[in-house]
Scaffold this active site. Sequence first.
Site, short mmCIF file in Angstrom:
data_model
loop_
_atom_site.label_atom_id
_atom_site.label_comp_id
_atom_site.label_asym_id
_atom_site.label_seq_id
_atom_site.Cartn_x
_atom_site.Cartn_y
_atom_site.Cartn_z
NE ARG A 67 45.30 -103.20 -49.84
CZ ARG A 67 45.35 -104.06 -50.86
NH1 ARG A 67 45.17 -103.61 -52.10
NH2 ARG A 67 45.56 -105.34 -50.65
CB CYS B 199 48.14 -94.60 -34.23
SG CYS B 199 49.84 -94.09 -33.97
#
Length: 431
Positions: free
Chosen positions: A260, A269
């Site tokens: 996407r 992260c």
Amino acid sequence: MHVSVVGSGYVGTTIAACFADLGHEVTSVDIDETVVDAINDGEAPIHEPGLDPLVSVYGGDQLRATTDYDAIADTDVTFLALPTPKHDDGSIDTSIMEAGAESVGEAIADKDDYHLVVVKSTVVPGTTEDTLTPILESASGKTAGEDFGVAVNPEFLREGTAVDDFMEPDKIVVGTDGDGRALDRLAEVYEPLVLQWDVPVFETGRREAEMIKYANNAFLASKVSLINDIGNICKEYGVDAYEVAEAIGLDDRIGERFLRSGVGWGGSCFPKDTAAIIQHARDAGYEPRMLEAAVEVNDRQPERLLDLLDDHVDADGERIAVLGLAFKPGTDDIRNSRAIPVIEGLRERGAEIIAYDPVAASEMAGRFPGIEYAESAAAALDGASGAVVVTDWDEFGTLDEEFDAMADPVVVDGRRIVERREGITYEGLTW
């Protein structure tokens, strides 16, 4: 089994509550008395879908929190789930982990039975063996591999879906360097998940387990940046990048997930882990060009969104709505949110900013106290000359009358969630 978890952040609180749900007795250890009190009162200290019901059921009973590290001695296995923030150069700061390891070592010093210490936090290869294990040995007066075990069991939890990710994992990675007692104890911890979901358990060395977490995140971050680069090219030729992504995702060598394209990745992260492994590679004398390029592409995506807005609106002095402040839907975490560079860019352009997010507005207000925060998407859009969509909350896909209330309905969608309608000027990073 009696499990202890050191640290009650996103990872620690999630795994502690989930371990309790698997039937284990859990002791959560944290230095923050406010967090400890919240857990014991059955209240989750963080916003994470699915976590509140678990803490409500088990908090203060099967899941008990304390500030006393001595409670670890009464448990069978301890998971270290402490923060590993990054230094200015991108390398990780292990000082909190080191302090935690020392406290755990002191707690098990007088324990006669075998105890397993498991590194759950993300650390670069060699940290467990070269840094944490010697600290544990020194603080406990015991020998690793004989008196106690040390394992690496990286987490693969995504904020916003962390509970589901734990309860239905793609894999469980266990790094023990062949310590049979450590393997047996972790097998007992995870047995309910393995039996229910037939989860593959990957047994490896400690350094390999540490690296697997970085490789996992680095690959996914690079995949997002690659599709964003392709999406940018598609935009130049009027090609629908989402149709392109849908087609290439059918190739089982590529897969549809993380295709996407849009304003880029954020959170704790991906940015922290890619920066850490890049710096770790440089320290070893290797220049990781692919990962550097992935970061560079990601860093420029917010400016591309603003460039599209510039094509339709002179933001100077104009009211511009920013929809979405969390780095992703389902969380109030704004760490490395793409909304941050977007807001900074709008301020540089002299815009009057009105921002909205269903859960993260108060967090962002701590970073940008000088801008206006709306209590609803409708209030943010009312009278605005333009709007940018930065986080793909579901509610942003159904804004009809709200867009009509804009002074000059121009929407730049960085997440491909807004349905294009007649009478409104739309742009998108992937359209």
